[in-house]
Design a protein around this motif. Structure first.
Motif, PDB file in Angstrom:
ATOM      1  N   PRO A   1      11.951 137.148  63.839  1.00  0.00           N
ATOM      2  CA  PRO A   1      11.427 138.521  63.792  1.00  0.00           C
ATOM      3  C   PRO A   1      12.450 139.533  63.259  1.00  0.00           C
ATOM      4  CG  PRO A   1      10.819 137.477  65.863  1.00  0.00           C
ATOM      5  CD  PRO A   1      11.809 136.558  65.179  1.00  0.00           C
ATOM      6  N   THR A   2      13.705 139.356  63.620  1.00  0.00           N
ATOM      7  CA  THR A   2      14.757 140.256  63.126  1.00  0.00           C
ATOM      8  C   THR A   2      14.963 140.050  61.629  1.00  0.00           C
ATOM      9  OG1 THR A   2      15.832 140.343  65.270  1.00  0.00           O
ATOM     10  CG2 THR A   2      17.208 140.845  63.347  1.00  0.00           C
ATOM     11  N   TRP A   3      14.950 138.800  61.183  1.00  0.00           N
ATOM     12  CA  TRP A   3      15.069 138.508  59.744  1.00  0.00           C
ATOM     13  C   TRP A   3      13.928 139.168  58.996  1.00  0.00           C
ATOM     14  CZ3 TRP A   3      11.803 136.177  56.305  1.00  0.00           C
ATOM     15  CH2 TRP A   3      12.338 135.877  55.055  1.00  0.00           C
ATOM     16  N   ARG A   4      12.699 139.036  59.525  1.00  0.00           N
ATOM     17  CA  ARG A   4      11.533 139.636  58.856  1.00  0.00           C
ATOM     18  C   ARG A   4      11.656 141.155  58.781  1.00  0.00           C
ATOM     19  NH1 ARG A   4       7.161 135.734  61.736  1.00  0.00           N
ATOM     20  NH2 ARG A   4       6.960 134.217  60.043  1.00  0.00           N
ATOM     21  N   ALA A   5      12.037 141.784  59.884  1.00  0.00           N
ATOM     22  CA  ALA A   5      12.174 143.243  59.902  1.00  0.00           C
ATOM     23  C   ALA A   5      13.254 143.709  58.923  1.00  0.00           C
ATOM     24  CB  ALA A   5      12.490 143.724  61.317  1.00  0.00           C
ATOM     25  N   THR A   6      14.360 142.985  58.879  1.00  0.00           N
ATOM     26  CA  THR A   6      15.432 143.331  57.938  1.00  0.00           C
ATOM     27  C   THR A   6      14.949 143.161  56.516  1.00  0.00           C
ATOM     28  OG1 THR A   6      17.052 142.620  59.584  1.00  0.00           O
ATOM     29  CG2 THR A   6      17.840 142.863  57.313  1.00  0.00           C
TER      30      THR A   6
ATOM     31  N   GLU B   1      14.014 132.733  67.582  1.00  0.00           N
ATOM     32  CA  GLU B   1      14.454 134.026  68.122  1.00  0.00           C
ATOM     33  C   GLU B   1      14.880 134.981  67.013  1.00  0.00           C
ATOM     34  OE1 GLU B   1      17.552 133.151  70.908  1.00  0.00           O
ATOM     35  OE2 GLU B   1      16.219 131.926  72.153  1.00  0.00           O
ATOM     36  N   ALA B   2      15.520 134.455  65.980  1.00  0.00           N
ATOM     37  CA  ALA B   2      16.058 135.296  64.905  1.00  0.00           C
ATOM     38  C   ALA B   2      15.000 135.693  63.878  1.00  0.00           C
ATOM     39  CB  ALA B   2      17.207 134.567  64.204  1.00  0.00           C
TER      40      ALA B   2
ATOM     41  N   PHE C   1      22.274 136.582  67.328  1.00  0.00           N
ATOM     42  CA  PHE C   1      21.758 135.222  67.490  1.00  0.00           C
ATOM     43  C   PHE C   1      22.843 134.170  67.239  1.00  0.00           C
ATOM     44  CE2 PHE C   1      18.536 138.159  66.018  1.00  0.00           C
ATOM     45  CZ  PHE C   1      17.668 138.135  67.109  1.00  0.00           C
TER      46      PHE C   1
ATOM     47  N   ASN D   1      23.954 134.993  57.862  1.00  0.00           N
ATOM     48  CA  ASN D   1      22.792 134.853  56.993  1.00  0.00           C
ATOM     49  C   ASN D   1      22.805 133.493  56.294  1.00  0.00           C
ATOM     50  OD1 ASN D   1      23.407 135.248  53.869  1.00  0.00           O
ATOM     51  ND2 ASN D   1      24.845 136.502  55.012  1.00  0.00           N
TER      52      ASN D   1
ATOM     53  N   ALA E   1      22.458 141.896  61.157  1.00  0.00           N
ATOM     54  CA  ALA E   1      21.180 141.741  61.851  1.00  0.00           C
ATOM     55  C   ALA E   1      21.120 140.441  62.655  1.00  0.00           C
ATOM     56  CB  ALA E   1      20.036 141.785  60.836  1.00  0.00           C
ATOM     57  N   LEU E   2      21.726 139.382  62.122  1.00  0.00           N
ATOM     58  CA  LEU E   2      21.638 138.062  62.757  1.00  0.00           C
ATOM     59  C   LEU E   2      22.777 137.788  63.746  1.00  0.00           C
ATOM     60  CD1 LEU E   2      20.511 136.074  59.606  1.00  0.00           C
ATOM     61  CD2 LEU E   2      19.098 136.713  61.577  1.00  0.00           C
TER      62      LEU E   2
END
Length: 149
Positions: A118-123, A115-116, A41, A45, A37-38
């Motif tokens: 929102p993706t961390w939260r969604a994951t 930037e990362a 960026f 993790n 996911a990261l």
């Protein structure tokens, strides 16, 4: 003489009961999931967590981060090097103790986190949903209790 063989039932007992085995397996699966996911960026993790640990008004010392991240000093120092090379973190002497180093996020480091996030939260939302019917907070609380021992 002691028979060195163990019955298969012992292997099954350890397979089914061993918290260490299950936590390690889950940690590897989670790490791969968050790494993927990261990746856009440019961080893993582990790097994301390290950068987030530096997101403080006053830059922490390495000795402040060691217990927080559960890493030894040597491993943490090695983990910081690529982040410094990427221009995401800076290190400078502590004003009160010149032997100690203070770590700070650069503007680029803050931008990567922003930037990362929102993706961390969604994951994380997806992982939390996959844990049902187990409460993700109960799991975190239990793991934190082990760390606090």
């Amino acid at each position: 003489m002691i028979d060195p063989s163990l019955p298969l039932s012992v292997t099954h007992e350890v397979r089914d009961r061993c918290l260490c085995l299950h936590v390690q397996r889950a940690a590897r699966v989670l790490a791969r999931r968050f790494d993927e996911a990261l990746r856009p960026f440019g961080v893993t993790n582990g790097q994301f967590s390290l950068l987030m640990a530096l997101n403080r008004p006053d830059g922490p010392r390495i000795s402040d981060l060691v217990p927080f991240l559960g890493m030894d000093r040597t491993t943490l120092t090695a983990a910081l090097k690529p982040l410094e090379r990427q221009g995401l973190v800076t290190s400078s002497a502590d004003e009160k103790d010149r032997r100690a180093r203070r770590l700070r996020l650069t503007e680029n480091g803050r931008a990567v986190l922003a930037e990362a996030l929102p993706t961390w939260r969604a994951t994380h939302d997806a992982v939390d949903a996959a844990l049902e019917p187990v409460s993700p907070q109960d799991l975190r609380d239990g793991l934190m209790a082990l760390v606090a021992e």
